[in-house]
Scaffold this active site. Structure first.
Site, PDB file in Angstrom:
ATOM      1  N   CYS A 141      -0.577  -4.771  12.193  1.00  0.00           N
ATOM      2  CA  CYS A 141       0.283  -5.915  11.963  1.00  0.00           C
ATOM      3  C   CYS A 141       0.735  -5.906  10.499  1.00  0.00           C
ATOM      4  O   CYS A 141      -0.043  -5.644   9.598  1.00  0.00           O
ATOM      5  CB  CYS A 141      -0.357  -7.266  12.260  1.00  0.00           C
ATOM      6  SG  CYS A 141      -0.827  -7.464  13.965  1.00  0.00           S
ATOM      7  N   ARG A 154       2.650  -0.293  10.631  1.00  0.00           N
ATOM      8  CA  ARG A 154       1.405  -1.027  10.820  1.00  0.00           C
ATOM      9  C   ARG A 154       1.240  -1.542  12.243  1.00  0.00           C
ATOM     10  O   ARG A 154       0.161  -2.005  12.627  1.00  0.00           O
ATOM     11  CB  ARG A 154       1.347  -2.219   9.856  1.00  0.00           C
ATOM     12  CG  ARG A 154       1.397  -1.831   8.400  1.00  0.00           C
ATOM     13  CD  ARG A 154       1.326  -3.045   7.528  1.00  0.00           C
ATOM     14  NE  ARG A 154       0.024  -3.674   7.605  1.00  0.00           N
ATOM     15  CZ  ARG A 154      -1.022  -3.317   6.878  1.00  0.00           C
ATOM     16  NH1 ARG A 154      -0.925  -2.348   6.008  1.00  0.00           N
ATOM     17  NH2 ARG A 154      -2.165  -3.939   7.008  1.00  0.00           N
ATOM     18  N   TRP A 184       0.740  -5.365  16.140  1.00  0.00           N
ATOM     19  CA  TRP A 184      -0.059  -4.398  16.899  1.00  0.00           C
ATOM     20  C   TRP A 184      -1.045  -5.258  17.679  1.00  0.00           C
ATOM     21  O   TRP A 184      -1.964  -5.841  17.107  1.00  0.00           O
ATOM     22  CB  TRP A 184      -0.794  -3.455  15.948  1.00  0.00           C
ATOM     23  CG  TRP A 184      -1.512  -2.335  16.621  1.00  0.00           C
ATOM     24  CD1 TRP A 184      -0.997  -1.116  16.979  1.00  0.00           C
ATOM     25  CD2 TRP A 184      -2.893  -2.311  17.006  1.00  0.00           C
ATOM     26  NE1 TRP A 184      -1.966  -0.347  17.564  1.00  0.00           N
ATOM     27  CE2 TRP A 184      -3.133  -1.042  17.601  1.00  0.00           C
ATOM     28  CE3 TRP A 184      -3.949  -3.223  16.926  1.00  0.00           C
ATOM     29  CZ2 TRP A 184      -4.382  -0.674  18.096  1.00  0.00           C
ATOM     30  CZ3 TRP A 184      -5.193  -2.852  17.428  1.00  0.00           C
ATOM     31  CH2 TRP A 184      -5.397  -1.587  18.001  1.00  0.00           C
ATOM     32  N   ASN A 188      -2.224 -11.266  10.062  1.00  0.00           N
ATOM     33  CA  ASN A 188      -2.756  -9.912  10.259  1.00  0.00           C
ATOM     34  C   ASN A 188      -4.270 -10.023  10.168  1.00  0.00           C
ATOM     35  O   ASN A 188      -4.790 -10.496   9.153  1.00  0.00           O
ATOM     36  CB  ASN A 188      -2.195  -8.991   9.162  1.00  0.00           C
ATOM     37  CG  ASN A 188      -2.911  -7.650   9.084  1.00  0.00           C
ATOM     38  OD1 ASN A 188      -3.017  -7.064   8.028  1.00  0.00           O
ATOM     39  ND2 ASN A 188      -3.398  -7.159  10.187  1.00  0.00           N
ATOM     40  N   GLY A 189      -4.959  -9.607  11.222  1.00  0.00           N
ATOM     41  CA  GLY A 189      -6.419  -9.697  11.225  1.00  0.00           C
ATOM     42  C   GLY A 189      -6.884 -10.250  12.558  1.00  0.00           C
ATOM     43  O   GLY A 189      -6.138 -10.237  13.540  1.00  0.00           O
ATOM     44  N   GLU A 192      -9.511  18.018  12.981  1.00  0.00           N
ATOM     45  CA  GLU A 192      -8.271  17.404  12.525  1.00  0.00           C
ATOM     46  C   GLU A 192      -7.067  17.959  13.296  1.00  0.00           C
ATOM     47  O   GLU A 192      -6.144  17.209  13.651  1.00  0.00           O
ATOM     48  CB  GLU A 192      -8.120  17.619  11.009  1.00  0.00           C
ATOM     49  CG  GLU A 192      -6.856  17.070  10.395  1.00  0.00           C
ATOM     50  CD  GLU A 192      -6.631  15.565  10.608  1.00  0.00           C
ATOM     51  OE1 GLU A 192      -7.538  14.874  11.090  1.00  0.00           O
ATOM     52  OE2 GLU A 192      -5.513  15.110  10.303  1.00  0.00           O
ATOM     53  N   LYS A 250      -4.490  15.649  15.443  1.00  0.00           N
ATOM     54  CA  LYS A 250      -3.041  15.631  15.156  1.00  0.00           C
ATOM     55  C   LYS A 250      -2.257  15.842  16.434  1.00  0.00           C
ATOM     56  O   LYS A 250      -1.300  15.140  16.719  1.00  0.00           O
ATOM     57  CB  LYS A 250      -2.682  16.760  14.195  1.00  0.00           C
ATOM     58  CG  LYS A 250      -2.534  16.611  12.748  1.00  0.00           C
ATOM     59  CD  LYS A 250      -1.969  15.489  12.040  1.00  0.00           C
ATOM     60  CE  LYS A 250      -2.488  14.141  12.257  1.00  0.00           C
ATOM     61  NZ  LYS A 250      -3.476  13.537  11.416  1.00  0.00           N
ATOM     62  N   GLU A 284      -2.613  12.802  19.001  1.00  0.00           N
ATOM     63  CA  GLU A 284      -2.068  11.485  18.656  1.00  0.00           C
ATOM     64  C   GLU A 284      -0.551  11.446  18.706  1.00  0.00           C
ATOM     65  O   GLU A 284       0.027  10.403  18.988  1.00  0.00           O
ATOM     66  CB  GLU A 284      -2.621  10.944  17.335  1.00  0.00           C
ATOM     67  CG  GLU A 284      -2.320  11.706  16.092  1.00  0.00           C
ATOM     68  CD  GLU A 284      -3.047  11.137  14.858  1.00  0.00           C
ATOM     69  OE1 GLU A 284      -3.490   9.986  14.859  1.00  0.00           O
ATOM     70  OE2 GLU A 284      -3.166  11.890  13.867  1.00  0.00           O
ATOM     71  N   HIS A 289     -21.658  25.362  26.526  1.00  0.00           N
ATOM     72  CA  HIS A 289     -22.682  24.446  27.047  1.00  0.00           C
ATOM     73  C   HIS A 289     -22.055  23.318  27.842  1.00  0.00           C
ATOM     74  O   HIS A 289     -22.498  22.174  27.759  1.00  0.00           O
ATOM     75  CB  HIS A 289     -23.531  23.908  25.887  1.00  0.00           C
ATOM     76  CG  HIS A 289     -24.305  24.978  25.205  1.00  0.00           C
ATOM     77  ND1 HIS A 289     -25.360  25.628  25.801  1.00  0.00           N
ATOM     78  CD2 HIS A 289     -24.148  25.556  23.986  1.00  0.00           C
ATOM     79  CE1 HIS A 289     -25.826  26.552  24.970  1.00  0.00           C
ATOM     80  NE2 HIS A 289     -25.100  26.528  23.871  1.00  0.00           N
ATOM     81  N   LYS A 345      -1.190   2.580  11.620  1.00  0.00           N
ATOM     82  CA  LYS A 345      -1.653   3.382  10.491  1.00  0.00           C
ATOM     83  C   LYS A 345      -2.832   2.746   9.770  1.00  0.00           C
ATOM     84  O   LYS A 345      -3.767   3.413   9.377  1.00  0.00           O
ATOM     85  CB  LYS A 345      -0.499   3.580   9.511  1.00  0.00           C
ATOM     86  CG  LYS A 345      -0.870   4.558   8.434  1.00  0.00           C
ATOM     87  CD  LYS A 345       0.326   5.173   7.807  1.00  0.00           C
ATOM     88  CE  LYS A 345      -0.083   6.281   6.860  1.00  0.00           C
ATOM     89  NZ  LYS A 345      -0.566   7.474   7.568  1.00  0.00           N
TER      90      LYS A 345
HETATM   91  C1  G6P Z   1      -5.885   5.140  11.603  1.00  0.00           C
HETATM   92  C2  G6P Z   1      -4.819   6.167  11.294  1.00  0.00           C
HETATM   93  C3  G6P Z   1      -5.467   7.511  10.969  1.00  0.00           C
HETATM   94  C4  G6P Z   1      -6.435   7.356   9.821  1.00  0.00           C
HETATM   95  C5  G6P Z   1      -7.488   6.275  10.120  1.00  0.00           C
HETATM   96  C6  G6P Z   1      -8.301   5.931   8.893  1.00  0.00           C
HETATM   97  O1  G6P Z   1      -6.521   5.442  12.802  1.00  0.00           O
HETATM   98  O2  G6P Z   1      -3.935   6.308  12.390  1.00  0.00           O
HETATM   99  O3  G6P Z   1      -4.467   8.455  10.609  1.00  0.00           O
HETATM  100  O4  G6P Z   1      -7.062   8.564   9.558  1.00  0.00           O
HETATM  101  O5  G6P Z   1      -6.850   5.073  10.549  1.00  0.00           O
HETATM  102  O6  G6P Z   1      -7.438   5.346   7.953  1.00  0.00           O
HETATM  103  P1  G6P Z   1      -7.693   5.284   6.407  1.00  0.00           P
HETATM  104  O7  G6P Z   1      -6.527   4.524   5.863  1.00  0.00           O
HETATM  105  O8  G6P Z   1      -8.995   4.580   6.213  1.00  0.00           O
HETATM  106  O9  G6P Z   1      -7.742   6.695   5.896  1.00  0.00           O
END
Ligand code: G6P
Length: 604
Positions: A2, A27, A74, A100-101, A478, A482, A485, A501, A599
C-alpha cells in the site's frame, strides 16, 4: 505494501496525488483512490484495478480542491473491490482516511463501534479508523487522533482528511513508513521519498506514534506527550528522474543494466589503500562469536551468499534465518553475536521486528539497507548502505547484488581482523571486487542476447529446477525466485546433492534444469547431478565459468566470465535475472508489477 500520498498547497491536489500514486504503484496495485476536500465537503473517487482505472474516473482533474490524500492498495483485509479501496469515509463523511499497515485489533474495535450504532461499508481493517475519528471528535482534531492512537494496535501510516479544516490534513505513523515533504507554500506526505521528488527535496521523517498537522505553510509534529518537536530536515540527493525508465521497456531491465554502476558506488570508496573502510562502523571480527544473517525474500538469499563467503574466509559461524521465523523462535543471542539485518527497503515488517528482537536479546545489530533513513537503518546500531539508488521493479535486481557486494566487504574485513586470510588472497579478492563493475558491465552486454535466445527456447516450460552446490546453491535460490515471481513458472532451487532424495521424481522428459557449476571445488560433483537429471530426460542449461568441463552434458550454456571463484554469484545473478526477464516478456507477464506481490512488505 500500500502506498499513501497527501498534498496541501496552492495547486489542484488531484494531479499531484495521481502522479505520486503512479510512483508508489510498486507498493501495491489492486485498487486505488483519492479524497479531496473542497467547499462542498470531502469527495472520494476510488476504484478496483490498476491506477489507470482511477485516472479514467477522475479524468486527471476531478475532484477539485487543493487538499487531498491518495492510496494505492495491496489487499490484506477484504479482497480488491471498489468498497474495500481506500480512502474510507466516516459515517458522517466528515473524515476520510488512507492507511498502510494492519490494525490488528480491528475486529474488537468494529464490535465496539457497532455497539454504538456504526455500520460499515467495507471489509477492511482501515474503516474503523475513520469511524473512530468521528466517534472521538469533540472539536479538536489532535485530541481525536490521540484517542484513536491509544485505541488502535498494529502498524499504520495514516493520512487523514477532516472536512472544514481549511487546507490542513493529518498524518500518523507506527511501524509503517511515512515521509513528510516540505515545499514552498505546499507540503506533502508519502510512503517514500521518490513519490514526491519532482516537488521537493526537503523531508522530515516522523518517529513512531508522532502526529503531524500539515498545512500549506507549515508542518507541526507532536510527540507521544502532545508536545511539539523540532524535526531534522534532510535534503535528498536522489535525482528526480531516478524513477523514470530511460527508454528501457521495463524498470526491471533498466535496473539489471544499472548493476555495475550500483556495485561501483557500493564498493569503490570503501576499498582504500589502507584496507576496507566501513563508513566508520567499528567492528572487530575477533569480538564476534557468531553472526546471524536475517532477512526476507531476495535479501535472505543475499545473506545465504554472505554465509558461505564469511564462513569460508573468516572462519566465523554464520547462521542465515528468515526474519519471519527468527522473530518467533527464541534465538540464542547474546552480546557476542552480531545480527545482520539485510533489507533493500529498510521497512519490511518481519525484518524490522527481527531487528528489535535481536536488540532486545543483547545482540549488536548491523543493518545492510538501501533506503536511507528507513526504519531499519534508523533503529540498527550500525548501518551499511547499499547505494543502489531507487529500485522500482517489484522483483529486486540491483538491490540484491549490492547487498551481496556489501557482505563481501564485511566478510573480507572480518577475515582480515581474524587473520584467517592470507595477504595474497586478501589483496587479490579486493582488487577483483574493485573490477567487478567493469566486468559485470561487459558481461551483461554480452549475455543479454544469449538470455533472450534461451528465453525464446524455454519460455513454455511448466517447471524449472535450479541446482548447485555451495555458493552456487545460494545463487540458485535467487535465480529460481526471480523466474517464478515474474514469469509464474513453477521454479525450485535445490542443493544439487539433495535432489535425488525426493524431488528427482518430478524430473521427466523436457523438464528444465539450470545446473550452476561455478564453484571449482564442487564442479565435478554438480556435474554428476546434472548427468542424473539429463539421463531422465531433462533439458539442461549449464551455468559456469568453465564451459569445457560441463558442456557435453548440457543442452545450452551460460558462460560466466573469469573472476575470483567467490565472486561468481554476482555474475550468475545477472545472467539469471536476464533469463527470467525475457521468459516473463515472452509469456506476456506484467514484469514490473507481478500479480499478488508488492515490493515493500510492511505487514507480517
Ligand atoms: C518483497 C520483495 C522482494 C524482497 C523482499 C524483502 O517480497 O518483493 O523482492 O526481497 O520483500 O524486501 P526488503 O526490502 O526487506 O529487501
Amino acid at each position: 505494501m500500500c502506498g499513501i500520498v497527501g498534498y496541501t498547497g496552492k495547486n489542484q491536489a488531484t494531479p499531484i496525488l495521481i502522479d505520486g500514486l503512479e510512483r508508489l504503484e510498486y507498493r501495491g496495485y489492486d485498487s486505488s483512490g483519492i479524497a479531496v476536500s473542497n467547499d462542498s465537503g470531502i469527495e472520494i473517487i476510488k476504484s478496483k484495478g490498476r491506477l489507470f482505472e482511477l485516472k479514467k474516473l477522475t479524468n486527471g482533474t476531478k475532484p477539485e480542491g487543493v487538499t487531498g490524500i491518495g492510496h494505492t492498495r495491496w489487499a490484506t483485509h477484504g479482497g480488491p473491490s471498489d468498497e474495500n479501496s481506500h480512502p474510507h469515509y466516516s459515517r458522517d463523511k466528515k473524515f476520510a482516511v488512507v492507511h498502510n499497515g494492519i490494525i490488528e485489533n480491528y475486529l474488537e474495535l468494529r464490535e465496539f463501534l457497532s455497539e454504538r450504532g456504526f455500520t460499515f461499508r467495507s471489509e477492511t481493517d482501515t474503516e474503523i479508523v475513520s469511524m473512530l475519528l468521528e466517534y472521538y471528535y469533540g472539536g479538536d482534531m489532535l485530541d481525536a487522533i490521540i484517542k484513536l492512537r491509544n485505541k488502535i494496535k498494529g502498524s499504520y501510516a495514516l493520512g487523514i482528511l477532516h472536512d472544514g479544516e481549511g487546507g490542513a490534513f493529518y498524518a500518523l505513523r507506527k511501524d509503517s513508513p511515512l515521509v513528510i515533504g516540505l515545499g514552498e507554500g505546499e507540503n506533502f506526505i508519502a510512503s517514500d521519498i521518490p513519490a514526491i521528488l519532482p516537488y521537493t527535496r526537503k523531508f522530515i521523517i516522523p518517529d513512531e506514534k508522532e502526529v503531524a498537522v500539515i498545512t500549506p505553510e507549515k508542518v507541526t509534529v507532536y510527540n507521544r506527550n502532545k508536545e511539539t518537536v523540532e524535526k531534522k530536515i534532510t535534503v535528498s540527493d536522489l535525482s528526480a528522474d531516478a524513477a523514470e525508465k530511460d527508454g528501457f521497456a521495463h524498470f526491471m531491465l533498466k535496473e539489471i543494466f544499472e548493476q555495475p554502476g550500483a556495485i561501483k558506488k557500493t564498493v569503490h570508496d570503501r576499498i582504500t589503500p589502507d584496507g576496507i573502510k566501513l563508513d566508520g562502523v567499528k567492528l572487530n571480527g575477533n569480538d564476534i562469536r557468531k553472526i546471524y544473517m536475517v532477512a526476507c525474500g531476495s535479501a535472505y538469499h543475499a545473506g545465504a551468499v554472505g554465509k558461505y563467503f564469511i564462513e569460508k574466509l573468516a572462519r566465523l559461524e554464520v547462521e542465515t534465518d528468515l526474519a519471519s521465523e527468527f522473530r518467533y523462535r527464541n534465538p540464542l543471542l547474546g552480546s557476542d553475536c552480531l545480527t545482520v539485518i539485510i533489507s533493500q527497503s529498510g521497512e519490511t515488517a518481519d525484518s524490522l521486528a527481527a531487528l528489535r528482537e535481536a536488540k532486545r536479546r543483547g545482540s549488536r545489530v548491523l543493518a545492510v539497507v538501501n533506503v536511507v533513513d528507513s526504519s531499519i537503518a534508523r533503529e540498527a546500531d550500525d548501518v551499511l548502505y547499499t547505494r543502489a539508488g531507487p529500485e522500482i521493479a517489484v522483483a529486486t535486481t540491483k538491490g540484491y547484488t549490492t547487498q551481496v557486494a556489501v557482505l563481501y566487504l564485511l566478510g573480507l574485513k572480518l577475515a582480515h581482523d581474524r587473520g584467517t586470510v592470507s595477504a595474497d588472497e586478501y589483496s587479490s579478492l579486493l582488487s577483483e571486487l574493485k573490477r567487478v563493475p567493469e566486468k559485470l558491465g561487459a558481461f551483461i552486454d554480452e549475455i543479454n542476447p544469449q538470455a533472450q535466445y534461451l528465453a525464446g527456447k524455454y519460455y513454455p516450460a511448466q517447471d524449472a529446477y535450479f541446482i548447485g552446490r555451495g555458493a552456487d546453491w545460494s545463487a540458485a535460490l535467487e535465480g529460481a525466485l526471480k523466474l517464478k515471481e515474474i514469469s509464474y513458472i513453477h521454479a525450485e532451487a535445490y542443493a544439487a546433492g539433495e535432489l535425488k532424495h525426493g524431488t528427482i521424481s518430478l524430473i521427466e522428459k523436457n523438464s528444465l534444469v539450470l545446473g550452476i557449476a561455478a564453484e571449482p571445488a564442487l564442479r565435478e560433483k554438480t556435474l554428476s547431478n546434472i548427468k542424473e537429471v539429463r539421463s531422465r530426460g531433462a533439458a539442461v542449461i549449464g551455468v559456469t565459468d568453465s564451459p569445457d568441463s560441463i558442456k557435453a552434458e548440457c543442452d545450452d550454456m551460460i558462460t560466466l566470465p573469469q573472476t575470483h571463484p567467490a565472486l561468481t554469484p554476482l555474475f550468475t545473478a545477472a545472467a539469471l535475472q536476464l533469463f527470467a526477464y525475457y521468459v516473463a516478456a515472452a509469456r506476456g507477464g506484467d514484469i514490473d508489477k507481478p500479480r499478488n506481490l508488492a515490493k515493500s512488505v510492511t505487514v507480517e
